[in-house]
Write an enzyme that holds these catalytic residues in place. Structure first.
Site, PDB file in Angstrom:
ATOM      1  CE  LYS A  25      27.488  84.954  32.608  1.00 18.27           C
ATOM      2  NZ  LYS A  25      27.342  84.691  30.950  1.00 18.27           N
ATOM      3  CE  LYS A  35      25.752  79.116  25.750  1.00 21.11           C
ATOM      4  NZ  LYS A  35      25.198  80.546  25.811  1.00 21.11           N
ATOM      5  CE  LYS A  84      31.823  79.185  27.733  1.00 24.04           C
ATOM      6  NZ  LYS A  84      31.587  80.537  27.571  1.00 24.04           N
TER       7      LYS A  84
END
Ligand code: AQP
Length: 340
Positions: free
Chosen positions: A205, A119, A202
């Site tokens: 959202k 991230k 993956k």
């Protein structure tokens, strides 16, 4: 020291950091409902809004996403009269225990967390301190209820392992067996649903590409379009699962079909052996629409009454707090903190 046997209890959470995806549904929500219905252990499910703000969230969107996620939980089968359903920030014990765990967890442990590395990317100097500390707060989310079982998707395994390390270190540091050492529960045909655009990434959202995921709020035409356009390869489906080796996109679609139909991936492959994706994709789209549209319509119905959603969350927070508060009190006492 005699070993304390902790009463089995299930805890898991989802961030209101965007709309729910098929990954969240198959990796988490669907299984949350099944665990609740098995009735073997009390189930506590949380909308982890404190985790969501580790990256910037527009306040109005966060409020909306929290309510929409609550509607998504209920529409996916979580019954607030059977499970405790609430949002994290409404129960102060998460932050209180989170701080204690920030002081138990070691910097080196946190630096090894692959989700942080993914991230933060090249921007690690500029991300929030909260994003770095996220797994210690997640440990508090779980242990503030003395939860023993944590149903998650594959991507959260490392964080649950860190929770185990924190529980063990706390117990060792203070010569106690107060905290249980919880188990990750990673089961089913789709514990890692991959992006529809890239079978090595993956489904997420917060992926900038909406075509990479199926949202639980997508209508039938959008679901069919996304599946039709999903990346695949030119080969037909093989006879056995071995034939999907090195074909991540094909494997992903087979896994999704298996999880939605309740069949084993090997059965799905046998059923479609030799067929092209031109045949398999429409069948998958029909199945996805059949399974997801009742959830999507129930979510829209529930979202028409946000005050009722807020009441459900407030009631859940009260129930959660009744479990968490004495555990925090005792943890503070063990650490040497005084006062009520
Ligand atoms: N692609 C996935 N396949 C299987 N399970 C998944 N989960 C998430 N994506 C997949 C599971 O959903 C639960 C909630 O995840 P989260 O919202 O707390 O955070 P996340 O894992 O970081 O999910 P996202 O969708 O990727 O969110 P963003 O984009 O905000 O980071 C967990 O049990 C997770 O394993």
């Amino acid at each position: 020291m005699a070993e304390v046997v902790h009463t089995p209890r299930v805890f898991s959470g989802i961030q209101p950091s965007g709309g729910l995806t098929l990954g969240n549904y198959l990796g988490a929500l669907k299984r949350f409902g099944e665990t609740q219905d098995q009735g073997e252990m009390p189930t506590i499910y949380c909308i982890v809004d404190m985790h969501a703000i580790t990256v910037w969230q527009d306040p109005e969107k966060l409020r909306h996403a929290t309510r929409a996620l609550t509607a998504g939980f209920i529409a996916s089968g979580i019954d607030p009269t059977k499970s405790i359903l609430f949002n994290q920030s409404a129960v102060p014990g998460h932050a209180q225990l989170g701080w204690i765990f920030n002081c138990v967890a070691r910097l080196g442990w946190m630096q090894r967390m692959t989700q942080f590395k993914d991230k933060a990317g090249k921007n690690s100097e500029n991300v929030s301190l909260g994003l770095f500390a996220y797994p210690a707060l997640m440990a508090a989310d779980i242990l503030v209820y003395h939860a023993t079982h944590v149903p998650v998707g594959e991507d959260q395994k490392q964080h649950v392992e860190l929770t185990r390390d924190i529980a063990i270190k706390f117990n060792n540091d203070y010569g106690t067996d107060f905290f249980p050492v919880p188990e990750p529960v990673i089961e089913g045909a789709a514990t890692r649903v991959m992006s529809l655009r890239d079978g090595t990434k993956k489904m997420s959202k917060s992926d900038p590409s909406d075509m990479s995921r199926i949202n639980l709020t997508d209508d039938a035409d959008t679901i069919a379009k996304k599946i039709r356009k999903a990346k695949t390869d030119p080969e037909p489906l093989p006879e056995t699962l071995d034939g999907l080796e090195g074909r991540p996109e094909a494997r992903n679609l087979v896994n999704i079909y298996a999880a939605l139909s309740g069949k084993a991936a090997a059965e799905v492959v046998a059923e479609y052996a030799g067929q092209q994706f031109g045949t398999f994709k429409p069948a998958l789209a029909d199945l996805a629409v059949e399974r997801l549209s009742p959830i999507s319509s129930e979510m829209s119905r529930l979202m028409q009454d946000p005050a009722e959603i807020d009441r459900i969350l407030a009631h859940g927070a009260e129930q959660a707090n009744a479990i968490a508060a004495p555990i925090v009190r005792r943890a503070r006492d063990i650490v040497g903190m005084v006062g009520a």
